[in-house]
Design a protein around this motif. Structure first.
Motif, PDB file in Angstrom:
ATOM      1  N   TYR A 205       1.534  -0.855  -6.682  1.00 37.62           N
ATOM      2  CA  TYR A 205       2.603  -1.722  -6.163  1.00 37.62           C
ATOM      3  C   TYR A 205       2.680  -1.626  -4.650  1.00 37.62           C
ATOM      4  O   TYR A 205       2.360  -0.588  -4.061  1.00 37.62           O
ATOM      5  CB  TYR A 205       3.946  -1.381  -6.804  1.00 37.62           C
ATOM      6  N   VAL A 206       3.108  -2.716  -4.017  1.00 43.38           N
ATOM      7  CA  VAL A 206       3.060  -2.850  -2.567  1.00 43.38           C
ATOM      8  C   VAL A 206       4.463  -2.940  -1.985  1.00 43.38           C
ATOM      9  O   VAL A 206       5.299  -3.678  -2.468  1.00 43.38           O
ATOM     10  CB  VAL A 206       2.279  -4.137  -2.196  1.00 43.38           C
ATOM     11  N   SER A 207       4.682  -2.163  -0.932  1.00 43.60           N
ATOM     12  CA  SER A 207       5.912  -2.256  -0.141  1.00 43.60           C
ATOM     13  C   SER A 207       5.540  -2.760   1.241  1.00 43.60           C
ATOM     14  O   SER A 207       4.612  -2.235   1.869  1.00 43.60           O
ATOM     15  CB  SER A 207       6.580  -0.879   0.010  1.00 43.60           C
ATOM     16  N   VAL A 208       6.259  -3.768   1.728  1.00 38.37           N
ATOM     17  CA  VAL A 208       5.975  -4.343   3.040  1.00 38.37           C
ATOM     18  C   VAL A 208       6.874  -3.684   4.078  1.00 38.37           C
ATOM     19  O   VAL A 208       8.085  -3.614   3.898  1.00 38.37           O
ATOM     20  CB  VAL A 208       6.187  -5.879   3.032  1.00 38.37           C
ATOM     21  N   ILE A 209       6.248  -3.211   5.144  1.00 31.75           N
ATOM     22  CA  ILE A 209       6.974  -2.569   6.230  1.00 31.75           C
ATOM     23  C   ILE A 209       6.712  -3.380   7.499  1.00 31.75           C
ATOM     24  O   ILE A 209       5.580  -3.423   7.988  1.00 31.75           O
ATOM     25  CB  ILE A 209       6.507  -1.104   6.401  1.00 31.75           C
ATOM     26  N   PRO A 210       7.737  -4.083   8.017  1.00 34.11           N
ATOM     27  CA  PRO A 210       7.549  -4.934   9.194  1.00 34.11           C
ATOM     28  C   PRO A 210       7.097  -4.143  10.410  1.00 34.11           C
ATOM     29  O   PRO A 210       7.365  -2.954  10.526  1.00 34.11           O
ATOM     30  CB  PRO A 210       8.944  -5.533   9.437  1.00 34.11           C
ATOM     31  N   GLY A 211       6.444  -4.864  11.310  1.00 32.63           N
ATOM     32  CA  GLY A 211       6.120  -4.246  12.597  1.00 32.63           C
ATOM     33  C   GLY A 211       4.688  -4.121  12.785  1.00 32.63           C
ATOM     34  O   GLY A 211       3.998  -3.668  13.470  1.00 32.63           O
TER      35      GLY A 211
END
Length: 168
Positions: free
Chosen positions: A162-168
């Protein structure tokens, strides 16, 4: 002889043509912007999907020290990455991968740079190249198998894919 205050049909036609061209160009530009936003949304949705077992296994091989010196194995890993996202040209979007290195001290993290097809192991304090440094602290915090580093964000991938998106 007095001049007519009204434009001639020819002048009106030229003026209308110019206005129509401006309106047409504006509409085309708006359409292109909408299309780019839709494409970005589709890409984002695609890159959020759960990663396959084959993809996860290929990226686990990054920590094996022998891959650094075997370009065929590196190419196999890159091929698996490309097969995971056949609908997307990842070059220029995906910068590379960062994860904790289990080779032991003095190594802290390892990377896969997709541009050069290079696996590199980094010691504590060594700066990661080409925008990959922003993923180091995420990788070191733990809880993720690896971090996919994109131009505009990081995508942290768990052991289950599963993927978690972390901005920046």
């Amino acid at each position: 002889m007095p001049r007519s205050m009204l434009r001639t049909p020819q002048n009106q036609t030229q003026s209308q043509t110019v206005n129509n061209n401006i309106l047409s160009a504006t509409r085309n530009q708006e359409h292109e912007q909408q299309q780019q936003q839709m494409d970005k949304m589709k890409l984002d949705q695609l890159l959020r999907k759960k990663r396959s077992k084959e993809y996860m296994e290929a990226l686990h091989k990054l920590d094996a020290g022998g891959h650094v010196h075997n370009q065929n194995k590196v190419n196999d890993i890159i091929r698996t990455i490309q097969e995971e996202f056949p609908e997307v040209q990842l070059g220029g979007v995906l910068l590379g991968y960062v994860s904790i290195c289990y080779l032991g001290k003095p190594y802290e993290v390892h990377t896969l740079d997709l541009t050069g097809g290079i696996i590199e192991h980094y010691k504590t304090g060594e700066t990661l190249p080409d925008g990959l440094e922003k993923a180091r602290t995420i990788a070191m915090r733990g809880g993720y198998e690896f971090i996919e580093v994109y131009k505009d964000c990081c995508r942290a991938v768990s052991a289950s894919g599963y993927v978690s998106v972390i901005p920046g």
